[in-house]
Design a protein around this motif. Structure first.
Motif, PDB file in Angstrom:
ATOM      1  N   ARG A   1       0.833  -1.195   0.000  1.00 31.04           N
ATOM      2  CA  ARG A   1       0.000   0.000   0.000  1.00 31.04           C
ATOM      3  C   ARG A   1       0.864   1.240   0.000  1.00 31.04           C
ATOM      4  N   PRO A   2       0.859   1.997  -1.044  1.00 29.60           N
ATOM      5  CA  PRO A   2       0.158   1.751  -2.294  1.00 29.60           C
ATOM      6  C   PRO A   2       0.964   0.805  -3.180  1.00 29.60           C
ATOM      7  N   PRO A   3       0.279   0.012  -4.003  1.00 28.56           N
ATOM      8  CA  PRO A   3       1.007  -0.885  -4.904  1.00 28.56           C
ATOM      9  C   PRO A   3       1.780  -0.097  -5.961  1.00 28.56           C
ATOM     10  N   THR A   4       2.907  -0.639  -6.360  1.00 25.25           N
ATOM     11  CA  THR A   4       3.706   0.024  -7.391  1.00 25.25           C
ATOM     12  C   THR A   4       2.991  -0.085  -8.740  1.00 25.25           C
ATOM     13  N   GLU A   5       3.380   0.757  -9.643  1.00 24.72           N
ATOM     14  CA  GLU A   5       2.805   0.721 -10.989  1.00 24.72           C
ATOM     15  C   GLU A   5       3.137  -0.619 -11.657  1.00 24.72           C
ATOM     16  N   ASP A   6       4.358  -1.133 -11.441  1.00 28.01           N
ATOM     17  CA  ASP A   6       4.738  -2.430 -12.007  1.00 28.01           C
ATOM     18  C   ASP A   6       3.821  -3.546 -11.504  1.00 28.01           C
ATOM     19  N   LEU A   7       3.495  -3.517 -10.223  1.00 28.81           N
ATOM     20  CA  LEU A   7       2.610  -4.533  -9.662  1.00 28.81           C
ATOM     21  C   LEU A   7       1.200  -4.386 -10.227  1.00 28.81           C
ATOM     22  N   ARG A   8       0.737  -3.181 -10.389  1.00 33.37           N
ATOM     23  CA  ARG A   8      -0.588  -2.968 -10.978  1.00 33.37           C
ATOM     24  C   ARG A   8      -0.647  -3.477 -12.420  1.00 33.37           C
ATOM     25  N   VAL A   9       0.405  -3.236 -13.169  1.00 37.54           N
ATOM     26  CA  VAL A   9       0.455  -3.706 -14.563  1.00 37.54           C
ATOM     27  C   VAL A   9       0.472  -5.233 -14.593  1.00 37.54           C
ATOM     28  N   LEU A  10       1.307  -5.834 -13.762  1.00 33.69           N
ATOM     29  CA  LEU A  10       1.373  -7.293 -13.697  1.00 33.69           C
ATOM     30  C   LEU A  10       0.009  -7.867 -13.315  1.00 33.69           C
ATOM     31  N   ALA A  11      -0.644  -7.284 -12.344  1.00 33.21           N
ATOM     32  CA  ALA A  11      -1.960  -7.759 -11.918  1.00 33.21           C
ATOM     33  C   ALA A  11      -2.955  -7.708 -13.076  1.00 33.21           C
ATOM     34  N   ALA A  12      -2.945  -6.628 -13.809  1.00 29.30           N
ATOM     35  CA  ALA A  12      -3.849  -6.512 -14.957  1.00 29.30           C
ATOM     36  C   ALA A  12      -3.524  -7.565 -16.007  1.00 29.30           C
ATOM     37  N   GLU A  13      -2.257  -7.831 -16.215  1.00 25.19           N
ATOM     38  CA  GLU A  13      -1.842  -8.807 -17.209  1.00 25.19           C
ATOM     39  C   GLU A  13      -2.264 -10.221 -16.875  1.00 25.19           C
ATOM     40  N   VAL A  14      -2.284 -10.564 -15.581  1.00 24.88           N
ATOM     41  CA  VAL A  14      -2.695 -11.921 -15.195  1.00 24.88           C
ATOM     42  C   VAL A  14      -4.169 -11.971 -14.813  1.00 24.88           C
ATOM     43  N   GLY A  15      -4.858 -10.862 -14.906  1.00 24.29           N
ATOM     44  CA  GLY A  15      -6.302 -10.851 -14.682  1.00 24.29           C
ATOM     45  C   GLY A  15      -6.746 -10.661 -13.250  1.00 24.29           C
ATOM     46  N   VAL A  16      -5.877 -10.088 -12.424  1.00 22.29           N
ATOM     47  CA  VAL A  16      -6.241  -9.804 -11.035  1.00 22.29           C
ATOM     48  C   VAL A  16      -6.600  -8.325 -10.944  1.00 22.29           C
ATOM     49  N   HIS A  17      -7.754  -8.055 -10.359  1.00 27.10           N
ATOM     50  CA  HIS A  17      -8.200  -6.677 -10.225  1.00 27.10           C
ATOM     51  C   HIS A  17      -8.008  -6.197  -8.806  1.00 27.10           C
ATOM     52  N   GLU A  18      -7.495  -5.006  -8.673  1.00 24.17           N
ATOM     53  CA  GLU A  18      -7.236  -4.423  -7.366  1.00 24.17           C
ATOM     54  C   GLU A  18      -8.557  -4.104  -6.667  1.00 24.17           C
ATOM     55  N   ALA A  19      -8.666  -4.534  -5.421  1.00 26.54           N
ATOM     56  CA  ALA A  19      -9.871  -4.264  -4.643  1.00 26.54           C
ATOM     57  C   ALA A  19      -9.842  -2.829  -4.152  1.00 26.54           C
ATOM     58  N   ALA A  20     -10.987  -2.209  -4.141  1.00 25.57           N
ATOM     59  CA  ALA A  20     -11.097  -0.845  -3.626  1.00 25.57           C
ATOM     60  C   ALA A  20     -10.923  -0.885  -2.112  1.00 25.57           C
ATOM     61  N   VAL A  21     -10.106   0.021  -1.602  1.00 24.11           N
ATOM     62  CA  VAL A  21      -9.863   0.077  -0.135  1.00 24.11           C
ATOM     63  C   VAL A  21     -10.369   1.388   0.377  1.00 24.11           C
TER      64      VAL A  21
END
Length: 53
Positions: free
Chosen positions: A33-53
């Motif tokens: 928290r907060p996730p890095t931009e690289d982690l957000r991109v990787l998550a999108a690429e593998v189909g994981v969506h960030e939960a709203a906090v």
């Protein structure tokens, strides 16, 4: 995250379909928290969506 990125680069279809990869990326998003931009991109690429906090 480096190992997940390497697996995703080698075989994005397989890495994104593995529940353990999705859970790991989801856990990393939760713990970073907060996730890095690289982690957000990787998550999108593998189909994981960030939960709203």
């Amino acid at each position: 995250m480096t190992a997940v990125r390497a697996a995703q680069n080698l075989s994005p279809e397989i890495a994104g379909a593995m529940p353990v990869v999705n859970q790991l990326v989801s856990d990393l998003l939760t713990m970073s928290r907060p996730p890095t931009e690289d982690l957000r991109v990787l998550a999108a690429e593998v189909g994981v969506h960030e939960a709203a906090v």
